[in-house]
Design a protein around this motif. Sequence first.
Motif, PDB file in Angstrom:
ATOM      1  N   GLN A  82       1.109  -1.301   0.026  1.00  9.96           N
ATOM      2  CA  GLN A  82       0.096  -0.009  -0.090  1.00  9.96           C
ATOM      3  C   GLN A  82       1.453   1.064   0.356  1.00  9.96           C
ATOM      4  O   GLN A  82       0.774   2.542  -0.979  1.00  9.96           O
ATOM      5  CB  GLN A  82      -0.806  -0.013   1.419  1.00  9.96           C
ATOM      6  CG  GLN A  82      -2.041  -1.290   1.436  1.00  9.96           C
ATOM      7  CD  GLN A  82      -3.167  -1.029   0.507  1.00  9.96           C
ATOM      8  OE1 GLN A  82      -2.673  -0.161  -0.457  1.00  9.96           O
ATOM      9  NE2 GLN A  82      -3.467  -1.861  -0.902  1.00  9.96           N
ATOM     10  N   GLU A  83       1.572   1.327   0.398  1.00 16.45           N
ATOM     11  CA  GLU A  83       3.031   2.363   0.650  1.00 16.45           C
ATOM     12  C   GLU A  83       3.534   2.449  -0.259  1.00 16.45           C
ATOM     13  O   GLU A  83       4.053   3.851  -1.286  1.00 16.45           O
ATOM     14  CB  GLU A  83       4.005   2.202   2.206  1.00 16.45           C
ATOM     15  CG  GLU A  83       3.215   2.704   3.133  1.00 16.45           C
ATOM     16  CD  GLU A  83       4.075   2.295   4.789  1.00 16.45           C
ATOM     17  OE1 GLU A  83       5.707   2.952   4.740  1.00 16.45           O
ATOM     18  OE2 GLU A  83       3.333   1.961   5.890  1.00 16.45           O
ATOM     19  N   LEU A  84       4.363   1.867  -1.052  1.00 14.50           N
ATOM     20  CA  LEU A  84       4.781   1.643  -2.581  1.00 14.50           C
ATOM     21  C   LEU A  84       3.850   2.301  -3.414  1.00 14.50           C
ATOM     22  O   LEU A  84       3.890   3.128  -4.275  1.00 14.50           O
ATOM     23  CB  LEU A  84       5.478   0.118  -2.804  1.00 14.50           C
ATOM     24  CG  LEU A  84       6.412  -0.200  -2.169  1.00 14.50           C
ATOM     25  CD1 LEU A  84       6.752  -1.551  -2.079  1.00 14.50           C
ATOM     26  CD2 LEU A  84       7.706   0.338  -2.223  1.00 14.50           C
ATOM     27  N   THR A  85       2.702   1.691  -3.261  1.00 15.80           N
ATOM     28  CA  THR A  85       1.538   2.355  -4.308  1.00 15.80           C
ATOM     29  C   THR A  85       1.481   3.534  -4.264  1.00 15.80           C
ATOM     30  O   THR A  85       0.971   4.137  -5.269  1.00 15.80           O
ATOM     31  CB  THR A  85       0.498   1.237  -4.730  1.00 15.80           C
ATOM     32  OG1 THR A  85       0.322   0.869  -2.852  1.00 15.80           O
ATOM     33  CG2 THR A  85       0.996  -0.461  -5.295  1.00 15.80           C
ATOM     34  N   ALA A  86       1.309   3.282  -3.383  1.00 21.02           N
ATOM     35  CA  ALA A  86       0.957   5.653  -3.001  1.00 21.02           C
ATOM     36  C   ALA A  86       1.488   6.585  -2.883  1.00 21.02           C
ATOM     37  O   ALA A  86       1.537   7.574  -3.232  1.00 21.02           O
ATOM     38  CB  ALA A  86       0.614   5.300  -0.969  1.00 21.02           C
ATOM     39  N   ALA A  87       3.298   6.048  -3.213  1.00 20.94           N
ATOM     40  CA  ALA A  87       4.034   6.266  -3.862  1.00 20.94           C
ATOM     41  C   ALA A  87       4.152   6.379  -4.881  1.00 20.94           C
ATOM     42  O   ALA A  87       5.151   7.166  -5.505  1.00 20.94           O
ATOM     43  CB  ALA A  87       5.718   6.077  -2.838  1.00 20.94           C
ATOM     44  N   GLY A  88       3.586   5.527  -5.425  1.00 24.52           N
ATOM     45  CA  GLY A  88       3.724   6.085  -7.386  1.00 24.52           C
ATOM     46  C   GLY A  88       4.260   4.528  -7.721  1.00 24.52           C
ATOM     47  O   GLY A  88       4.898   4.591  -8.658  1.00 24.52           O
ATOM     48  N   VAL A  89       4.467   3.687  -7.012  1.00 30.48           N
ATOM     49  CA  VAL A  89       5.498   2.190  -7.533  1.00 30.48           C
ATOM     50  C   VAL A  89       4.953   1.851  -7.759  1.00 30.48           C
ATOM     51  O   VAL A  89       4.006   1.355  -7.288  1.00 30.48           O
ATOM     52  CB  VAL A  89       6.591   2.381  -6.044  1.00 30.48           C
ATOM     53  CG1 VAL A  89       7.508   1.108  -6.456  1.00 30.48           C
ATOM     54  CG2 VAL A  89       7.319   3.472  -5.830  1.00 30.48           C
ATOM     55  N   ALA A  90       5.166   1.529  -8.838  1.00 33.13           N
ATOM     56  CA  ALA A  90       4.784  -0.447  -9.854  1.00 33.13           C
ATOM     57  C   ALA A  90       5.193  -1.520  -8.920  1.00 33.13           C
ATOM     58  O   ALA A  90       5.812  -2.098  -9.381  1.00 33.13           O
ATOM     59  CB  ALA A  90       4.452  -0.408 -11.018  1.00 33.13           C
ATOM     60  N   ALA A  91       4.058  -1.583  -7.919  1.00 34.77           N
ATOM     61  CA  ALA A  91       4.354  -3.222  -7.303  1.00 34.77           C
ATOM     62  C   ALA A  91       3.787  -4.099  -7.492  1.00 34.77           C
ATOM     63  O   ALA A  91       2.662  -3.474  -8.107  1.00 34.77           O
ATOM     64  CB  ALA A  91       4.617  -2.852  -5.545  1.00 34.77           C
ATOM     65  N   THR A  92       3.945  -5.008  -6.899  1.00 38.51           N
ATOM     66  CA  THR A  92       3.336  -6.341  -7.312  1.00 38.51           C
ATOM     67  C   THR A  92       2.222  -7.177  -6.516  1.00 38.51           C
ATOM     68  O   THR A  92       2.651  -6.436  -5.264  1.00 38.51           O
ATOM     69  CB  THR A  92       3.650  -7.909  -7.319  1.00 38.51           C
ATOM     70  OG1 THR A  92       4.653  -8.216  -6.003  1.00 38.51           O
ATOM     71  CG2 THR A  92       5.344  -7.268  -9.153  1.00 38.51           C
ATOM     72  N   PRO A  93       1.121  -7.238  -6.811  1.00 39.71           N
ATOM     73  CA  PRO A  93      -0.062  -7.591  -5.227  1.00 39.71           C
ATOM     74  C   PRO A  93       0.983  -8.288  -4.408  1.00 39.71           C
ATOM     75  O   PRO A  93       1.703  -9.300  -4.618  1.00 39.71           O
ATOM     76  CB  PRO A  93      -0.777  -7.807  -5.494  1.00 39.71           C
ATOM     77  CG  PRO A  93      -1.436  -7.636  -7.246  1.00 39.71           C
ATOM     78  CD  PRO A  93       0.605  -7.278  -7.492  1.00 39.71           C
TER      79      PRO A  93
END
Length: 122
Positions: A82-93
């Motif tokens: 959640q923190e990575l995606t909120a920072a705009g990072v394309a993380a995998t589920p």
Amino acid sequence: MDWKIELVAIPVTDVDRAKKFYTGIGFNADYDESPTEDIRFVQLTPPGSGCSIAVGKGITDAAPGSVVGMQIVVASAEQAYQELTAAGVAATPVKDEGWGLFTYFADPDGNKWAVQEIPKRS
């Protein structure tokens, strides 16, 4: 005698972009110096970690984007995702790999990271 891993060089093409990326996902910028024209050393540490990474100019001969398998351990892979995606990072589920829950991401140069939540022991 203890042998401690305290710093790992991560090869990047653009030091300022890398510093912005890593501080954007919560790494602390500990040090940023250029002792010579040919060297710039930026040390970044994830919160709570005893090991830092270094990005810079003149600090490694490794090709930018060539790092695969850097791993961070966290209390919650879902929160990290959640923190990575909120920072705009394309993380995998988050995925259960059998020995922990993982989310994966890459920095702007393509250096690949795994974020692991270690299963609770009974």
